[in-house]
Enzyme design. Structure first.
Site, PDB file in Angstrom:
ATOM      1  CG  HIS A  79      -2.086   0.905   1.123  1.00  0.00           C
ATOM      2  ND1 HIS A  79      -3.401   0.913   1.191  1.00  0.00           N
ATOM      3  CD2 HIS A  79      -1.980   2.454   1.073  1.00  0.00           C
ATOM      4  CE1 HIS A  79      -3.926   1.939   0.910  1.00  0.00           C
ATOM      5  NE2 HIS A  79      -2.881   3.176   0.981  1.00  0.00           N
ATOM      6  CG  HIS A  89      -1.006   6.978  -1.890  1.00  0.00           C
ATOM      7  ND1 HIS A  89      -2.210   7.044  -2.422  1.00  0.00           N
ATOM      8  CD2 HIS A  89      -1.320   6.297  -0.629  1.00  0.00           C
ATOM      9  CE1 HIS A  89      -3.280   6.550  -1.845  1.00  0.00           C
ATOM     10  NE2 HIS A  89      -2.450   5.997  -0.530  1.00  0.00           N
ATOM     11  CD  GLN A 119      -6.955  10.871  -2.049  1.00  0.00           C
ATOM     12  OE1 GLN A 119      -5.972  10.467  -2.166  1.00  0.00           O
ATOM     13  NE2 GLN A 119      -7.865  10.558  -1.007  1.00  0.00           N
ATOM     14  CG  HIS A 158      -7.599   3.934   0.141  1.00  0.00           C
ATOM     15  ND1 HIS A 158      -6.938   3.563  -0.849  1.00  0.00           N
ATOM     16  CD2 HIS A 158      -6.669   4.791   0.755  1.00  0.00           C
ATOM     17  CE1 HIS A 158      -5.544   4.163  -0.843  1.00  0.00           C
ATOM     18  NE2 HIS A 158      -5.574   4.970   0.141  1.00  0.00           N
ATOM     19  CD  GLU A 204      -6.998   6.520   5.471  1.00  0.00           C
ATOM     20  OE1 GLU A 204      -7.158   6.451   4.257  1.00  0.00           O
ATOM     21  OE2 GLU A 204      -5.775   6.701   5.795  1.00  0.00           O
ATOM     22  CG  ASP A 252      -0.977   5.172   3.278  1.00  0.00           C
ATOM     23  OD1 ASP A 252      -1.292   5.494   2.066  1.00  0.00           O
ATOM     24  OD2 ASP A 252      -2.033   5.430   4.235  1.00  0.00           O
TER      25      ASP A 252
HETATM   26 FE   FE2 Z   1      -3.525   5.133   1.252  1.00  0.00          FE
END
Ligand code: FE2
Length: 426
Positions: A57, A59, A153, A211, A214, A310
């Site tokens: 995971h 970005h 996102q 995701h 969260e 992440d």
């Molecule tokens: Fe993430």
């Protein structure tokens, strides 16, 4: 028999001492002792030899952008998303590629040879990241497995063009279907997004990594729908729920019903301890929630759980070094997994378990597997975690791609003989 490379005298995570013989890009022998010709020999005597680290995971479209155009003052997820929205129009393909490659170089130096990166697919600006990371995936292919997730996102339904662009990114060759149900405008839209995105994955034969929940809101329960759709569509083993932080705050009775469903569905969980501990609980006073999902309880229920990184130096997180030992170290603290068996499992989570979540069957220290491994300056996995041990040598697909000398400290103390200080106990 001769080999291209022999890694001699290393200690496997299970404690066995072995020589590993490599031919081309494959492991050809794992024996207590190999006495044969080799193009090169790496002396790993007394050192842990591990499968490579794997991050499920990340970005990579945002990494190393810290401070552009400003920093996240509140430290919250929502300000991070807003800040990313300010940064997106400023992205150029060249800058995305340059930052991502710089990060991949860090990763390789840390023995991190496989990464699943989400890439924003919310709007036209985000496509710069998609194009950039598709190019990066090709560049790093000879030495690093980069798997990309189409990630709306700003919300699959909430952002006007996200649905269209997410599907377009998949058409362009992005590997995995992502989502963000807790960020949609209503619970119903979140639920609907899980259903449609899982159907997209089923139709295209792709994996899913969302995701999911969260948030600190205990009523954010999209993982239930994700598990349900996984079963309904026969996607078992191909679906992961990332973060799942709301589970930390959920009612215990509901969780006792939820965990067996996730286990039966074959959905994997990917908490991200560094980020979860920093971002969640920001609305709390005291006691302040830890913000990480229920890792030991999920493991006990038979759910596959990995740890992800992440973020590194981006709108959400001001630190990070591409070191999965940092991730596991934080994870075992927050989850209070400090028994010897639990700590050893945390090491496995950032190597073998993460590889399994990503479907990377070619990784592992066995004959016939890809010759990718890491030599660590530690005697066993727990010591590697305690020391966040140096990566002395990294081999990817049969080639040595990173090396560094052991770092011992020369101590010169008044009234004591000079000595070389090592922190090993094994
Ligand atoms: Fe993430």
């Amino acid at each position: 028999m001769s080999f291209d490379l022999i890694v001699k005298g290393g200690i496997l995570p299970d404690g066995k001492t072995v020589d590993i013989g490599i031919k081309g890009d494959r492991i050809a022998a794992v024996e207590p002792s190999i006495d044969a010709e080799a193009g090169r020999t790496v002396d790993a005597t007394g050192c842990l030899v591990s499968p490579p680290f794997v991050d499920p995971h990340f970005h990579m479209d945002a990494t190393l952008s810290y401070g552009i155009p400003r920093i996240n003052a509140s430290g919250t997820l929502l300000e991070g998303i807003g800040l990313w929205g300010e940064l997106k129009p400023l992205l150029t393909e060249e800058a995305v590629i340059e930052r991502a490659l710089r990060y991949c170089d860090w990763a390789v130096s840390m023995g991190l040879l496989a990464i699943r990166s989400h890439v924003d697919t919310s709007d036209d600006n985000a496509m710069t990241g998609v194009r950039g990371l598709l190019a990066v995936r090709d560049i790093v292919k000879p030495y690093l497995d980069l798997q990309l997730v189409a990630f709306p996102q700003d919300g699959f339904y909430r952002a006007p063009k996200a649905r269209e662009i997410t599907l377009a990114a998949l058409d362009m060759g992005v590997d995995v279907v992502g989502g963000i149900p807790h960020f949609e405008r209503s619970m119903a839209d979140g639920t609907r997004s899980v259903t449609e995105l899982c159907e997209v994955a089923a139709k295209r034969g792709l994996m899913v990594d969302m995701h999911c929940d969260e948030t600190d809101d205990p009523l954010s329960r999209h993982i239930e729908q994700l598990a349900y759709e996984t079963q309904r569509l026969g996607l078992s083993g191909r679906v992961a729920g990332s973060h799942l932080t709301s589970m930390h705050s959920m009612d215990n009775y509901y969780v006792s019903k939820l965990l067996p469903l996730i286990a039966e569905a074959g959905v994997s969980a990917i908490p991200n301890p560094l980020i979860n501990i920093v971002i969640q609980g920001r609305h709390d006073t005291y006691p302040k929630r830890r913000g990480m999902t229920r890792v030991p309880e999920m493991l006990k229920a038979g759910i596959r759980v990995g740890f992800g990184q992440d973020c590194v130096l981006d709108p959400w997180y001001p630190l990070g070094t591409a070191d999965m030992l940092d991730v596991a170290f934080m994870g075992l603290h927050v989850a209070q997994m400090t028994s010897p068996a639990d700590m050893a499992h945390c090491f496995d989570m950032v190597t073998g378990v993460n590889a399994a979540i990503m479907g990377l069957d070619h990784l592992g220290l066995a004959v016939g597997k890809s010759a990718s491994l890491v030599v660590l300056d530690a005697g066993n996995p727990v010591e590697a975690l305690r020391l966040r041990a140096e990566r002395l040598c990294v081999v990817s697909r049969g080639k040595v791609v990173a090396e560094r000398p052991r770092r011992d400290t020369q101590l010169t103390l008044p009234g004591r003989p000079k000595q070389v200080n090592r922190r090993h106990t094994s």
